[in-house]
Design a protein around this motif. Structure first.
Motif, PDB file in Angstrom:
ATOM      1  N   THR A 116       0.833  -1.201   0.000  1.00 56.71           N
ATOM      2  CA  THR A 116       0.000   0.000   0.000  1.00 56.71           C
ATOM      3  C   THR A 116       0.867   1.249   0.000  1.00 56.71           C
ATOM      4  O   THR A 116       1.997   1.241   0.495  1.00 56.71           O
ATOM      5  N   ARG A 162      -5.794   7.442   3.752  1.00 56.47           N
ATOM      6  CA  ARG A 162      -6.160   6.180   3.103  1.00 56.47           C
ATOM      7  C   ARG A 162      -4.910   5.356   2.828  1.00 56.47           C
ATOM      8  O   ARG A 162      -3.799   5.884   2.754  1.00 56.47           O
ATOM      9  N   GLN A 206      -8.043  -1.159  -4.480  1.00 52.75           N
ATOM     10  CA  GLN A 206      -8.809   0.052  -4.190  1.00 52.75           C
ATOM     11  C   GLN A 206      -8.318   0.639  -2.878  1.00 52.75           C
ATOM     12  O   GLN A 206      -7.674  -0.043  -2.099  1.00 52.75           O
ATOM     13  N   ARG A 218      -8.437   1.937   0.958  1.00 49.72           N
ATOM     14  CA  ARG A 218      -9.122   1.505   2.182  1.00 49.72           C
ATOM     15  C   ARG A 218      -8.551   2.301   3.334  1.00 49.72           C
ATOM     16  O   ARG A 218      -7.542   2.999   3.178  1.00 49.72           O
ATOM     17  N   THR A 255      -4.851  -0.006   8.334  1.00 43.95           N
ATOM     18  CA  THR A 255      -5.028  -0.917   9.458  1.00 43.95           C
ATOM     19  C   THR A 255      -4.379  -0.297  10.694  1.00 43.95           C
ATOM     20  O   THR A 255      -3.625   0.680  10.598  1.00 43.95           O
TER      21      THR A 255
END
Length: 190
Positions: A39, A45, A58, A60, A63
C-alpha cells in the motif's frame, strides 16, 4: 483532492500491479499464510497497489498496524489486524507498507522487512531523475529468482530475465527474440 494524494499518484501509478510489488505481496502471503498487500498512504487512506488477492486494488482505511507505522519511526509494527513493514519514499520517509493481514511468525519478520525494502528500492529507482522513461527491467526484474518473460501478441519473447534463460539452459540474450513456443516442450503447449 489533497496535496499528499496528488503527490503520491505518480508512485501509485508506477507501482500499481508492478511485477516486483506483486511478487512481494504474493511471497509475503505464501510465507505468512495470510493476505498480503503493498500500500501507498495518502489523505488518510491506504491505496493498495499490489495484493495477493485478485482484483483488490482500491483505497481503504489504514489498518491499526499501518497507522502505528506512520506514527512511529519503526520499520515494522504489529497489531491485532496483522503486521506492517515500512516502505520508504525517495527521501527515506514512510510512504507505504507491506502489510500482512493476519498472524506472522517472528522468524518471518526479517524476510518480510527485506521485501518491503525491495519495494523501497524500486520506488527510489522510479523516482530517480533518469527514470522518466520508466524502470529499466534489467535493474529490478533481472535480479528476481523467478523467471520473468515478456512476450508480444505473436508470442515472440521481447524481454527475459536471467532466471528465464536459465530455466531453458540459455542466456537471457539467447532467449530474447525467439518464439516462446520454440522454448517450450510440445506437451506443455495448450
Amino acid at each position: 483532492m489533497g496535496n499528499d494524494v496528488q503527490a503520491g499518484q505518480p508512485i501509485r501509478a508506477a507501482l500499481s500491479r508492478h511485477p516486483v510489488a506483486v511478487e512481494c505481496a504474493n511471497a509475503a502471503a505464501i510465507l505468512s499464510d495470510a493476505t498480503a498487500e503493498v500500500t501507498i498512504f495518502g489523505s488518510g487512506r491506504a491505496f493498495i497497489v499490489a495484493s495477493s488477492q485478485p482484483n483488490v486494488l482500491q483505497p481503504r482505511l489504514p489498518t491499526e498496524s499501518e497507522r502505528s507505522l506512520l506514527r512511529s519511526k519503526a520499520r515494522r509494527t504489529s497489531g491485532p489486524d496483522g503486521a506492517s513493514f515500512a516502505i520508504a519514499g525517495p527521501q527515506g520517509q514512510c510512504i507505504g507498507a507491506l502489510s500482512v493481514l493476519g498472524t506472522t511468525l517472528p522468524e518471518h519478520a526479517a524476510v518480510l522487512e527485506a521485501m518491503a525494502r525491495m519495494v523501497s528500492v524500486l520506488i527510489g529507482d522510479l523516482a530517480a531523475p533518469d527514470a522518466s522513461t520508466g524502470l529499466d527491467p534489467d535493474a529490478m526484474l533481472g535480479r528476481l529468482r523467478d523467471a520473468v518473460v515478456v512476450v508480444n501478441a505473436d508470442l515472440d519473447i521481447i524481454w527475459a530475465n536471467r532466471a528465464a534463460g536459465s530455466l531453458v539452459g540459455r542466456s537471457s540474450a539467447e532467449v530474447t527474440g525467439r518464439s516462446a513456443a520454440e522454448l517450450l516442450h510440445p506437451d506443455d503447449l495448450i
